[in-house]
Each structure stands twice: as C-alpha cells, then as structure tokens.
Design a protein around this motif. Sequence first.
Motif, PDB file in Angstrom:
ATOM      1  N   UNK B 109     -36.309  31.153 -36.884  1.00 15.84           N
ATOM      2  CA  UNK B 109     -36.023  30.331 -37.806  1.00 15.84           C
ATOM      3  C   UNK B 109     -34.025  31.008 -38.365  1.00 15.84           C
ATOM      4  N   UNK B 110     -33.287  30.153 -37.962  1.00 14.24           N
ATOM      5  CA  UNK B 110     -31.787  30.481 -38.223  1.00 14.24           C
ATOM      6  C   UNK B 110     -31.197  30.647 -39.561  1.00 14.24           C
ATOM      7  N   UNK B 111     -31.995  30.248 -40.263  1.00 15.47           N
ATOM      8  CA  UNK B 111     -30.630  30.017 -41.952  1.00 15.47           C
ATOM      9  C   UNK B 111     -31.794  29.338 -42.894  1.00 15.47           C
ATOM     10  N   UNK B 112     -32.360  30.568 -43.856  1.00 14.11           N
ATOM     11  CA  UNK B 112     -32.439  30.265 -45.172  1.00 14.11           C
ATOM     12  C   UNK B 112     -31.456  29.624 -45.877  1.00 14.11           C
ATOM     13  N   UNK B 113     -31.773  28.909 -46.962  1.00 12.28           N
ATOM     14  CA  UNK B 113     -30.635  28.862 -48.205  1.00 12.28           C
ATOM     15  C   UNK B 113     -31.454  27.601 -49.444  1.00 12.28           C
ATOM     16  N   UNK B 114     -30.742  27.829 -50.073  1.00 14.63           N
ATOM     17  CA  UNK B 114     -31.322  27.550 -52.295  1.00 14.63           C
ATOM     18  C   UNK B 114     -30.943  26.055 -51.448  1.00 14.63           C
ATOM     19  N   UNK B 115     -31.468  25.233 -52.493  1.00 15.22           N
ATOM     20  CA  UNK B 115     -31.002  23.575 -51.888  1.00 15.22           C
ATOM     21  C   UNK B 115     -31.846  23.338 -53.414  1.00 15.22           C
ATOM     22  N   UNK B 116     -31.472  23.681 -54.931  1.00 14.35           N
ATOM     23  CA  UNK B 116     -31.209  22.618 -55.599  1.00 14.35           C
ATOM     24  C   UNK B 116     -29.768  22.017 -56.016  1.00 14.35           C
ATOM     25  N   UNK B 117     -28.465  23.102 -55.562  1.00 13.91           N
ATOM     26  CA  UNK B 117     -27.657  22.868 -56.034  1.00 13.91           C
ATOM     27  C   UNK B 117     -27.241  21.472 -53.946  1.00 13.91           C
ATOM     28  N   UNK B 118     -27.697  21.810 -53.049  1.00 10.24           N
ATOM     29  CA  UNK B 118     -28.149  21.007 -51.960  1.00 10.24           C
ATOM     30  C   UNK B 118     -28.496  19.751 -51.968  1.00 10.24           C
ATOM     31  N   UNK B 119     -29.362  20.438 -52.442  1.00 13.12           N
ATOM     32  CA  UNK B 119     -30.350  18.384 -52.662  1.00 13.12           C
ATOM     33  C   UNK B 119     -29.595  17.785 -53.709  1.00 13.12           C
ATOM     34  N   UNK B 120     -29.080  18.593 -54.918  1.00 15.63           N
ATOM     35  CA  UNK B 120     -27.633  17.593 -55.604  1.00 15.63           C
ATOM     36  C   UNK B 120     -26.659  16.600 -54.990  1.00 15.63           C
ATOM     37  N   UNK B 121     -26.115  17.479 -54.717  1.00 11.69           N
ATOM     38  CA  UNK B 121     -25.167  17.510 -53.208  1.00 11.69           C
ATOM     39  C   UNK B 121     -25.299  16.128 -52.478  1.00 11.69           C
ATOM     40  N   UNK B 122     -26.757  17.205 -51.523  1.00 12.31           N
ATOM     41  CA  UNK B 122     -27.198  15.110 -50.628  1.00 12.31           C
ATOM     42  C   UNK B 122     -27.294  13.501 -51.591  1.00 12.31           C
ATOM     43  N   UNK B 123     -28.393  14.530 -52.729  1.00 13.42           N
ATOM     44  CA  UNK B 123     -28.864  13.246 -53.101  1.00 13.42           C
ATOM     45  C   UNK B 123     -27.460  12.111 -53.752  1.00 13.42           C
ATOM     46  N   UNK B 124     -26.563  13.017 -54.106  1.00 10.33           N
ATOM     47  CA  UNK B 124     -25.811  11.794 -54.483  1.00 10.33           C
ATOM     48  C   UNK B 124     -24.542  11.407 -53.328  1.00 10.33           C
ATOM     49  N   UNK B 125     -24.613  12.376 -51.801  1.00 11.19           N
ATOM     50  CA  UNK B 125     -23.790  11.792 -50.885  1.00 11.19           C
ATOM     51  C   UNK B 125     -24.958  10.736 -50.674  1.00 11.19           C
ATOM     52  N   UNK B 126     -25.857  10.637 -50.141  1.00  2.23           N
ATOM     53  CA  UNK B 126     -27.233   9.761 -49.314  1.00  2.23           C
ATOM     54  C   UNK B 126     -26.376   8.574 -50.809  1.00  2.23           C
ATOM     55  N   UNK B 127     -26.888   8.598 -52.029  1.00  6.71           N
ATOM     56  CA  UNK B 127     -26.429   7.542 -52.495  1.00  6.71           C
ATOM     57  C   UNK B 127     -24.846   6.811 -52.647  1.00  6.71           C
ATOM     58  N   UNK B 128     -24.095   7.241 -52.254  1.00  5.51           N
ATOM     59  CA  UNK B 128     -22.739   6.963 -52.360  1.00  5.51           C
ATOM     60  C   UNK B 128     -22.263   5.712 -51.163  1.00  5.51           C
ATOM     61  N   UNK B 129     -23.884   6.842 -50.176  1.00  3.71           N
ATOM     62  CA  UNK B 129     -22.910   6.428 -48.145  1.00  3.71           C
ATOM     63  C   UNK B 129     -24.010   5.321 -48.454  1.00  3.71           C
ATOM     64  N   UNK B 130     -24.778   4.377 -49.238  1.00  5.99           N
ATOM     65  CA  UNK B 130     -26.408   3.634 -48.844  1.00  5.99           C
ATOM     66  C   UNK B 130     -25.071   2.590 -49.488  1.00  5.99           C
ATOM     67  N   UNK B 131     -24.383   2.899 -50.924  1.00  7.98           N
ATOM     68  CA  UNK B 131     -23.572   1.554 -51.817  1.00  7.98           C
ATOM     69  C   UNK B 131     -22.275   1.445 -50.257  1.00  7.98           C
TER      70      UNK B 131
END
Lengths: 355, 355
Positions: B109-131
């Motif tokens: 492993x090279x990185x352990x990250x919190x992803x509560x915030x990152x999931x919220x950000x990537x979910x928004x980014x994915x939705x808008x990208x698809x749009x």
Amino acid sequence: MQSSKQTAVSQVAFLSVQDVLDLVSRVGIESFIKGLANTIEDDFKRWAQFDKSPRFAAHSPEGVIELMPTSDGQRFSFKYVNGHPKNTLLGLQTVTAFGVLADVDSGYPVLLSEMTLLTALRTGATSALMATYLAPANSTCMALIGNGAQSEFQAFAFRTLLGINTLRLYDVDTNASKKCQANLIQYGFDVTICTSPEQALVGADIITTCTADKRNATILTTDMVKDGVHVNAIGGDCPGKAEIDKALLLRADVFVEYEEQTRIEGDIQQLAADFPVIEMHNVIAGHTAGRTTQTQLTIFDGVGFATEDFSALCYVHKLMKQYLSVKELELIARPDEPRNLFGLFKAHNQTCKVA
Amino acid sequence: MQSSKQTAVSQVAFLSVQDVLDLVSRVGIESFIKGLANTIEDDFKRWAQFDKSPRFAAHSPEGVIELMPTSDGQRFSFKYVNGHPKNTLLGLQTVTAFGVLADVDSGYPVLLSEMTLLTALRTGATSALMATYLAPANSTCMALIGNGAQSEFQAFAFRTLLGINTLRLYDVDTNASKKCQANLIQYGFDVTICTSPEQALVGADIITTCTADKRNATILTTDMVKDGVHVNAIGGDCPGKAEIDKALLLRADVFVEYEEQTRIEGDIQQLAADFPVIEMHNVIAGHTAGRTTQTQLTIFDGVGFATEDFSALCYVHKLMKQYLSVKELELIARPDEPRNLFGLFKAHNQTCKVA
C-alpha cells in the motif's frame, strides 16, 4: 482548535508495527499466542455465526492482492494482504498485511491495525490449534520445512500449545535455516539444521511445510512420510501453489478451514472436487473426530481464513487498551450535524483564518 | 531509534480528514472538482484496462458495509464504505468511507486516505461529468431533491462543469433545505427552497435526486417530468433502494456506470434484466452518443463505481505532495532481511532495553 477537531472527526484506534511489537513483547510471545489461539478456537466453535466467502483476489504477473472480509453480525473485519514471492529480491516482504475491525450496527471502523506481524502470529496459532486435535499424542519433535518469515512463529506456537521443543529445519537456502536457528536457540529450542527434507523428517511427529514459491513445488512425496504423523501444510495457499504430493494427500485424512476456499487455494486443488475433506470447525465443536488412531496420517491443508484475522483483530483490540496508550487516527469525518458534511469546509476555513 | 524505525517499517502516506479539508481549501473546491472530474474522465476513457467486479457487500438489518476494489494493472485501490440511513439519528454519518491505493508490482500500500469527503466530492464530480454528455445544451437551472450530505457537492460540481447557478431545493425535512441553502448562498448560488418536488421541477433543465432512505421511495413519477430534461438519479444505490418511478425509466434513455453493478443496485433494479442501458465509458470514449436531441429524456442512474474512487485516490496522491506536508503511517513491517520478520521482536526488545 482541539475542540473543533473533536467534533469534526470520529477517531479510529490505530495499531502500528511498533505497537504490535510493543504489545507482544509486553504480553510475552507465548502468552500472546496462547490467548490468540483461544480466541481463534472460540470463534471456530461459533462458525455458523460468521458470514463466509472465499477471499477477493486480484492476480498480477508478480503476485496477488487479496481482501478477506467476514462478520459475526456484530463486528465486521477485513484484511488486505499481498503475496509477492519475488519481493524478497527487492528487500521487501513476500507477505504484508493490514486489517480493519468495524461495528456492524453503525458501519464505523473502530480499529486499523498492521497485520504483517499479526498474520504471522495467527497463522502459527491456527496451525498449532489444529494440531492439538490432529497431532499424535505426546509429540515432541517437529520437522520445519521452509525457514522463511513464518517459520519461527510456527515454532513458538507449537511449543506453546503442544510442548514441541525439538525442531529439525530444512530450507533450500541454508542461510534461511541459519537465521531461523539463530532466532530460536536463544529461546531454548533444540534446533538441528538438516541437509535434505528426508533428513529433517527423521523422528518427526509433526511435519510443517511453509515454503513460499508461487508454483507447484512438491516438497513432500508420499514415500518420504510414514504413517502416524501429522502434516501441517500451510505454504500451498493460492491457485497454482502447492507443496504436497497428490499421492500423499490421497493416503491421508485431510482437514481444512473452509472447504470452498481451500478447494481453490490449498494443496487439495490438485485433487478432484469430491475428494473428502473435513472442516476443522466440526472437529473443534466436537461434531467430528480429529485423530482417532496412532497410525492415522493426518494433514491440515491450511490456507488462512478470514475468521482467523477477525479473531486476531478482536483479540488485539481488547488487549491494546490494557497494555498500550491507544493512538487514534482522524480517518472518519464527523460533522456536528450529520447532513452538514459540507459545513466542515466552512468550519475548517474559519479555523484557518483565525489561526 | 529513528534509524531503527526506518528499517523496521515501510511508510504509507496518510491523508486524514483534516488533510483533505486542507487540500481542498488550498486548491479551491471548484478547481479541485475540475481536476478530479478530468481524472475520472481520463480513467473512463481507458475503461478496458480496469479489473471490474460488483462490490462486495455485507448487509445487516441497519445498513451495509461494502468493499470496492479495482485495478488498472499498475495500481490497485479499494474503498471501505458503509451505508446506514439510521445513523443520523445517532449523530453519525449515513455514509463514511476510507480507501487505500497500492502498488500492483510489490503489493505494498502507498496511501491510506479518508474518503467520506472524497466520496462526496467524487460523486458530485461524476454526476456533473456525466451531465456534460447528457444534459440539454445551455442548462441553467437544476432541481436538487434530497438536501442531505451530498447536496452541496452536487451543486458545486454542476456549477464547475456546466455553469449551473440556479438551484431549486426540495427535501421532506425543510431544515435540510435550509442548511443546504445557507451553505450555498454565501458562494453566490441563486437558491430557492420549494415546498413540493413538483414546485422544485419548475424551470429545471436538470433534476438531481439524492435522497437517502433505504427503501423504494418514488421521488419522481413520470407525470412530473417533462421531455428534454436530464435526470441525475444518484440516491438509488443499493438493493431495495430506488428513487425513480418505473414508468419514468421506461420513457427515458438510461445511462449507467457499470451495467453489472447497476442492475443490482440502481433504479433499474425495478426493470427487466434486458432493459437496454448504455455504459457511460462508451459515451465518454465517443463510441456511443450521449444526448442527441433537445427533446430527449436522459437519466443517469448513478450508483458509484470503484474506478471513480481509484481516480480520486490517484488524484489526491499526486496533489498532496504539492500542497501538504505528507504524514506517514507505520503500517507495514519492513525487516532488514525480508525472511527475518521474527527478528523485529529481537531488535525491538534490544531498543527498549537500551532506551
């Protein structure tokens, strides 16, 4: 600042490599293994309570990365573990691991722990636990074939649970045997380095194979092994990786952890899918006999199962509070109002401007 | 002591909740989302390179714990994520997450990250990208139904990628809408709180549904939605949890991330297994058209896929070196001689005696 952090983050206990070294050293390695084996045994007794599935494996040319999840309905655990035999050429471990314990009701993780050391410890504890049901009575001598990273843990576990103090080592690389011997003699083990597998088997009541090559390397052939011994075969633990001659398996009573996984990964991957095996939880719970005669040839085809990691994580989670000053990681966001996750940015920016 | 630690441990970079708040604040949330959406888009363009499987899910009466692994052959990632709708009653998050990025060649492993915030950000980014491929040209107004933890991230992502600045909010709990409004108006959004879903849809070019109930709650019925709009339906994301009326789905062209997973988890779980859907990687790579006419009714049935988390982890792993002083975790044991794992105990005990 401190108060803002406390409300913004839900802490997860963290056990680093140094913490596990501390913990095991404070408890004492033999006491630690004994308590761990008891926990593993208790969890095998309540086998039906666990969600079980073969591990998720991502294979690549150089190795495999696996995720091993399980749950007893109250706690969920998973382990991340890799297996990369060529890593040692780069000065890296063949097997490294870490794991997480979580609360099922909330879904929140409660512990992140290193598991390279814990895997080595639980693998030793599991092997020796199974041998308490399978090894011949009054065993005193164990052949240890493969003297890599796992070997000393096997030695300590078998001494702790079965009183085995005499070890006969063999490895294709004599330096590995010398390393293992040097580590063990200072703890009072009676250790002999042998120049062939055959020589290592002389007088052995138990034969442990823990070699690491990712290929079908036949370490034990049927003519080498006499009736009445117990074979603890733990190195054959992924598809295309076996240690035990097919003919030897056919002669023996074979015991496994979780049949569905062992058919894929264990030495029995060489045999037909209907070759009879016995799951150890049945033996541990007393539903099925383990060893019944002194002449019986028993084989534990161990591959490592998720419940053993679950047991190990629960065990250290309990112990660490007693022996260590627990460190915590800011891994989980916890806004004051759960639906106001975005509000963390506002609170953070205000804190930064004030600071 | 320092040198002993360096040889005994292989460090893993760690991104805490505070680190992600720092990183996003320093980069700026809109720049961060733009870079993240670009990374997600690039990874969708090389879809064939990824190992893909539906996520592993452990369901319990109160929720679900999931592991979402994927790999592009060079890097492996997984995310741990839970979904527990009743958590908010206890002051906990419905969804929390963390993730790990690893090197496939070594398995480390090279990185352990919190992803509560990152999931919220990537979910928004994915939705808008698809749009950007699916929404009608010159969209200016979005209805945002469900104003919980995800809502502001949707708003920022749609403004960043599509220039949407007018939002019409609806939630069964007006306090959620007020929270969302308060968070957004300070950033210059034009926000109206509506008293019914129907009212929220008035004038909306895009309809985003992000509600959290773990049941089939029909948020949008077919009579409510006019032709020509784009529906970004992201709240229906596990078995037994849907937001969109079946009849509305049947009227629309439906786009998904990974069909095999969305059939299980998305709103299309209500439809026959042969109901035609289009995987977005085909649209993003230019193999298939997205929106072709102004009267077309498009639905993105988003459930969140492992490659989006992979993209997010790779993105922050690159960014963090530039913006943060990287913290490391002692997660992986690294003895001087890989086969001498046990030797760590000896080295540790000697260090402790010296200290």
